[in-house]
Design a protein around this motif. Structure first.
Motif, mmCIF file in Angstrom:
data_model
loop_
_atom_site.group_PDB
_atom_site.id
_atom_site.type_symbol
_atom_site.label_atom_id
_atom_site.label_comp_id
_atom_site.label_asym_id
_atom_site.label_seq_id
_atom_site.Cartn_x
_atom_site.Cartn_y
_atom_site.Cartn_z
ATOM 1 N N VAL A 150 12.314 -49.770 19.338
ATOM 2 C CA VAL A 150 11.774 -50.409 18.140
ATOM 3 C C VAL A 150 10.304 -50.028 17.985
ATOM 4 C CG1 VAL A 150 11.097 -52.536 19.332
ATOM 5 C CG2 VAL A 150 11.674 -52.612 16.904
ATOM 6 N N LEU A 151 9.838 -50.032 16.736
ATOM 7 C CA LEU A 151 8.410 -49.818 16.484
ATOM 8 C C LEU A 151 7.679 -51.149 16.619
ATOM 9 C CD1 LEU A 151 8.406 -47.467 13.368
ATOM 10 C CD2 LEU A 151 7.463 -46.971 15.634
ATOM 11 N N PRO A 152 6.648 -51.237 17.451
ATOM 12 C CA PRO A 152 5.902 -52.493 17.592
ATOM 13 C C PRO A 152 5.305 -52.971 16.266
ATOM 14 C CG PRO A 152 5.245 -50.950 19.300
ATOM 15 C CD PRO A 152 6.148 -50.211 18.362
ATOM 16 N N ALA A 153 4.967 -52.029 15.370
ATOM 17 C CA ALA A 153 4.403 -52.405 14.077
ATOM 18 C C ALA A 153 5.454 -53.022 13.157
ATOM 19 C CB ALA A 153 3.789 -51.175 13.400
ATOM 20 N N ASP A 154 6.737 -52.878 13.498
ATOM 21 C CA ASP A 154 7.834 -53.398 12.691
ATOM 22 C C ASP A 154 8.907 -53.970 13.627
ATOM 23 O OD1 ASP A 154 9.432 -53.974 10.503
ATOM 24 O OD2 ASP A 154 10.028 -51.891 10.136
ATOM 25 N N PRO A 155 8.564 -55.011 14.410
ATOM 26 C CA PRO A 155 9.468 -55.496 15.458
ATOM 27 C C PRO A 155 10.809 -56.010 14.942
ATOM 28 C CG PRO A 155 7.664 -57.037 15.139
ATOM 29 C CD PRO A 155 7.345 -55.809 14.327
ATOM 30 N N ASP A 156 10.884 -56.464 13.705
ATOM 31 C CA ASP A 156 12.143 -56.935 13.137
ATOM 32 C C ASP A 156 12.799 -55.877 12.261
ATOM 33 O OD1 ASP A 156 11.962 -59.456 14.356
ATOM 34 O OD2 ASP A 156 10.619 -60.156 12.775
ATOM 35 N N GLY A 157 12.211 -54.681 12.226
ATOM 36 C CA GLY A 157 12.747 -53.605 11.394
ATOM 37 C C GLY A 157 13.880 -52.874 12.081
ATOM 38 N N PRO A 158 14.355 -51.808 11.446
ATOM 39 C CA PRO A 158 15.462 -51.038 12.019
ATOM 40 C C PRO A 158 15.104 -50.482 13.395
ATOM 41 C CG PRO A 158 14.880 -50.231 9.828
ATOM 42 C CD PRO A 158 13.873 -51.253 10.203
ATOM 43 N N MET A 159 16.125 -50.346 14.208
ATOM 44 C CA MET A 159 15.945 -49.844 15.567
ATOM 45 C C MET A 159 16.565 -48.459 15.692
ATOM 46 S SD MET A 159 17.035 -53.368 17.512
ATOM 47 C CE MET A 159 18.438 -53.629 16.416
#
Length: 172
Positions: free
Chosen positions: A65-74
Motif C-alpha cells: 500500500v502507499l502510505p500517502a493513500d492507506p485506504d486506497g487501492p493495494m
C-alpha cells in the motif's frame, strides 16, 4: 452496470504477476510502497484455484500500500508457482503490447532522477507536452517483471489528461 441491490464501491487491489517476488517487493518499496501483509510463507488453500478458474493455484504473495493513500487501492504482488506465469522477453519489450500501471506522482522529474540513479530503467526521459493537456510531465519505467510503471503528474484540479479537447477531438 450495477443493479438496485448491488454496486461496486471502490477499487480494491490489482495483482502484479512477478518473476521474482523479492526483487519486485524491493522495486515497489523504492517507489514508496510499504508492505501491508506479507504472505510469502503461506500455503494457499484449495479454494483459491477455484476462485480464479484454475485447476491448481500455488504461489507467494505480498500485499503493498502507499502510505500517502492507506485506504486506497493495494498492489497484490504474486509469484505464481503453479501454474507458472509467463513474462515478455526483455529483449523484445518494444515489440510487445505493454502491461501498464499508472500512479499520480508528485514531481515526476525528481522521481525520474532519483529512480534512474538507483538503476531503474526508463523508456525515455520525462515528457512534457506542448499542448494544454493538464499534464505537467509523465515518465515510464520498467518494473522487474516487464510491466511499464507510468509516473504521471497532472496540474492541480485535473483528474485526467484533456487530450481530446487540446487536440480538437471529440470524446466518444
Amino acid at each position: 452496470m450495477s443493479g438496485a441491490d448491488w454496486g461496486l464501491t471502490r477499487f480494491y487491489h490489482t495483482v502484479v504477476n512477478c518473476r521474482d517476488l523479492d526483487e519486485s517487493v524491493a522495486f515497489y518499496r523504492r517507489l514508496g510502497f510499504e508492505i501491508l501483509n506479507d504472505r510469502r510463507g503461506v500455503d494457499w488453500p484449495e479454494f483459491v484455484a477455484g476462485i480464479f478458474g484454475l485447476a491448481r493455484a500455488k504461489g507467494r504473495g505480498v500485499l503493498m500500500v502507499l502510505p500517502a493513500d492507506p485506504d486506497g487501492p493495494m498492489l497484490d504482488l504474486i509469484q505464481w508457482l503453479e501454474p507458472a506465469a509467463g513474462f515478455p522477453d526483455r529483449g523484445r519489450v518494444a515489440e510487445t503490447v505493454p502491461r501498464i500501471i499508472a500512479f499520480r506522482t508528485r514531481n515526476v522529474r525528481q522521481a525520474y532522477a532519483a529512480l534512474q540513479a538507483a538503476g531503474v530503467e526508463f523508456t525515455q526521459p520525462p515528457y512534457t507536452p506542448s499542448e494544454p493537456l493538464g499534464l505537467i510531465a509523465t515518465a515510464c519505467c520498467y518494473d522487474p517483471n516487464g510491466n511499464i510503471v507510468e509516473l504521471i503528474e497532472l496540474e492541480a484540479g485535473v483528474r485526467h489528461s484533456r487530450a481530446n479537447e487540446a487536440l480538437g477531438q471529440r470524446a466518444t
